[in-house]
Design an enzyme around this catalytic site. Structure first.
Site, PDB file in Angstrom:
ATOM      1  N   ASN A   1       0.858  -1.190   0.000  1.00 33.92           N
ATOM      2  CA  ASN A   1       0.000   0.000   0.000  1.00 33.92           C
ATOM      3  C   ASN A   1       0.894   1.238   0.000  1.00 33.92           C
ATOM      4  O   ASN A   1       2.040   1.188   0.430  1.00 33.92           O
ATOM      5  CB  ASN A   1      -0.887   0.012   1.247  1.00 33.92           C
ATOM      6  CG  ASN A   1      -1.856   1.181   1.265  1.00 33.92           C
ATOM      7  OD1 ASN A   1      -2.442   1.530   0.244  1.00 33.92           O
ATOM      8  ND2 ASN A   1      -2.010   1.821   2.417  1.00 33.92           N
TER       9      ASN A   1
ATOM     10  N   HIS B   1       0.834   5.256   1.414  1.00 34.31           N
ATOM     11  CA  HIS B   1       0.088   6.119   2.336  1.00 34.31           C
ATOM     12  C   HIS B   1       0.740   7.499   2.357  1.00 34.31           C
ATOM     13  O   HIS B   1       1.967   7.597   2.442  1.00 34.31           O
ATOM     14  CB  HIS B   1       0.097   5.500   3.739  1.00 34.31           C
ATOM     15  CG  HIS B   1      -0.704   6.285   4.719  1.00 34.31           C
ATOM     16  ND1 HIS B   1      -2.090   6.267   4.724  1.00 34.31           N
ATOM     17  CD2 HIS B   1      -0.336   7.143   5.690  1.00 34.31           C
ATOM     18  CE1 HIS B   1      -2.525   7.079   5.673  1.00 34.31           C
ATOM     19  NE2 HIS B   1      -1.491   7.626   6.278  1.00 34.31           N
TER      20      HIS B   1
ATOM     21  N   SER C   1       4.783   6.923   2.355  1.00 37.14           N
ATOM     22  CA  SER C   1       5.375   5.638   2.713  1.00 37.14           C
ATOM     23  C   SER C   1       4.759   4.524   1.887  1.00 37.14           C
ATOM     24  O   SER C   1       3.529   4.476   1.733  1.00 37.14           O
ATOM     25  CB  SER C   1       5.089   5.302   4.191  1.00 37.14           C
ATOM     26  OG  SER C   1       5.378   6.377   5.051  1.00 37.14           O
TER      27      SER C   1
ATOM     28  N   ASP D   1      -2.811   0.798   8.057  1.00 31.83           N
ATOM     29  CA  ASP D   1      -1.611   1.617   7.833  1.00 31.83           C
ATOM     30  C   ASP D   1      -0.479   1.264   8.786  1.00 31.83           C
ATOM     31  O   ASP D   1       0.354   2.104   9.123  1.00 31.83           O
ATOM     32  CB  ASP D   1      -1.935   3.124   7.947  1.00 31.83           C
ATOM     33  CG  ASP D   1      -2.964   3.559   6.913  1.00 31.83           C
ATOM     34  OD1 ASP D   1      -2.976   2.990   5.813  1.00 31.83           O
ATOM     35  OD2 ASP D   1      -3.760   4.469   7.219  1.00 31.83           O
TER      36      ASP D   1
HETATM   37  C1  GRF Z   1      -2.712   8.735  -2.848  1.00 31.39           C
HETATM   38  O1  GRF Z   1      -2.594   9.945  -2.166  1.00 31.39           O
HETATM   39  C2  GRF Z   1      -2.334   7.602  -1.962  1.00 31.39           C
HETATM   40  O2  GRF Z   1      -1.344   7.921  -1.037  1.00 31.39           O
HETATM   41  C3  GRF Z   1      -3.604   7.287  -1.263  1.00 31.39           C
HETATM   42  O3  GRF Z   1      -4.596   7.490  -2.236  1.00 31.39           O
HETATM   43  C4  GRF Z   1      -4.151   8.435  -3.197  1.00 31.39           C
HETATM   44  C5  GRF Z   1      -4.296   7.835  -4.564  1.00 31.39           C
HETATM   45  O4  GRF Z   1      -4.056   8.747  -5.596  1.00 31.39           O
HETATM   46  N1  GRF Z   1      -3.557   5.964  -0.712  1.00 31.39           N
HETATM   47  P1  GRF Z   1      -4.099   8.284  -7.109  1.00 31.39           P
HETATM   48  O5  GRF Z   1      -5.481   7.679  -7.373  1.00 31.39           O
HETATM   49  O6  GRF Z   1      -3.019   7.278  -7.331  1.00 31.39           O
HETATM   50  O7  GRF Z   1      -3.895   9.519  -7.901  1.00 31.39           O
END
Ligand code: GRF
Length: 215
Positions: free
Chosen positions: A108, A110, A137, A146
């Protein structure tokens, strides 16, 4: 054929795009074999189609509950026989059964320097708490939200005039650098999860993972 990756999205998919680009330009031995969204209107689906990647939509609202949805999702994912499952803005809390099923092959991203600011509104919280640094991260997913072992972080210095919006943009840009990097490490067989934590090239990573500080 290389390392098969399934990417899960809910929205714009800019991280998905960064992953597609790094696979297409030969930087990474990973190959994205499917993109799955829980929302039919996610723009990331268009990005996948433009790249010739098969897509599927599973609308969580069509399922009786979290378990039923996650079971159906696992079936679709597993039909693609992935080596790695990548959450890229997939806005769903996953069941423990799902997380266990993909343990060690579920990543994932974050938008904070974990373990700081788990959950939502990370940029505002970093500002509210006067954090001198902020960032993003990539981590292995564990049953704690998370909370799994961190693989890599990109760090930026918070400027006096930063707003939640400007931080969101700056952090997003960094996400597009570290997610393809982490996926490439995994695809190259250099990154794995052990009972001791995340290992890169047989070296146990520190709690904050590898740290990258772009100029
Ligand atoms: C990102 O900010 C990521 O950290 C979070 O969701 C958002 C996804 O953005 N988990 P995108 O759809 O890849 O533009």
């Amino acid at each position: 054929m290389g390392c098969r990756v399934v990417v899960l999205i809910s929205g714009s998919g800019s991280n998905l795009q960064a992953l597609i680009d790094s696979c297409q330009n030969g930087e990474s031995p990973a190959s994205i074999c499917a993109v799955i969204s829980n929302r039919a209107d996610a723009y990331g689906l268009t990005r996948a189609k433009n790249a010739g990647i098969p897509t599927a939509v599973l609308d969580h609202k069509q399922y009786a509950g979290r378990e039923a949805f996650d079971d159906a999702l696992m079936q679709v994912i597993d039909s693609h026989q992935p080596d790695l499952v990548v959450l890229a803005g997939f806005m769903r809390i996953l069941t423990a059964g799902f997380v266990r099923h993909y343990q060690g092959r579920l990543l994932n991203i974050h938008p904070s320097l974990l373990p700081r600011h788990k959950g939502l509104h990370t940029h505002q919280r970093a500002l509210d708490e006067g954090d001198p640094e902020h960032g993003c991260s990539v981590h292995f997913v564990s049953e704690e939200l998370d909370g799994g072992p961190v693989v890599v972080q990109a760090v930026l210095r918070v400027a006096a005039d930063d707003t939640a919006q400007s931080l969101a943009e700056r952090v997003h840009h960094l996400e597009h650098q570290i997610y393809p990097l982490a996926v490439r490490w995994f695809a190259e067989g250099r990154l794995r999860l052990t009972t001791d934590g995340a290992m890169l090239d047989e070296r146990r990573l520190a709690n904050c993972g590898e740290q990258i500080r772009p100029a």
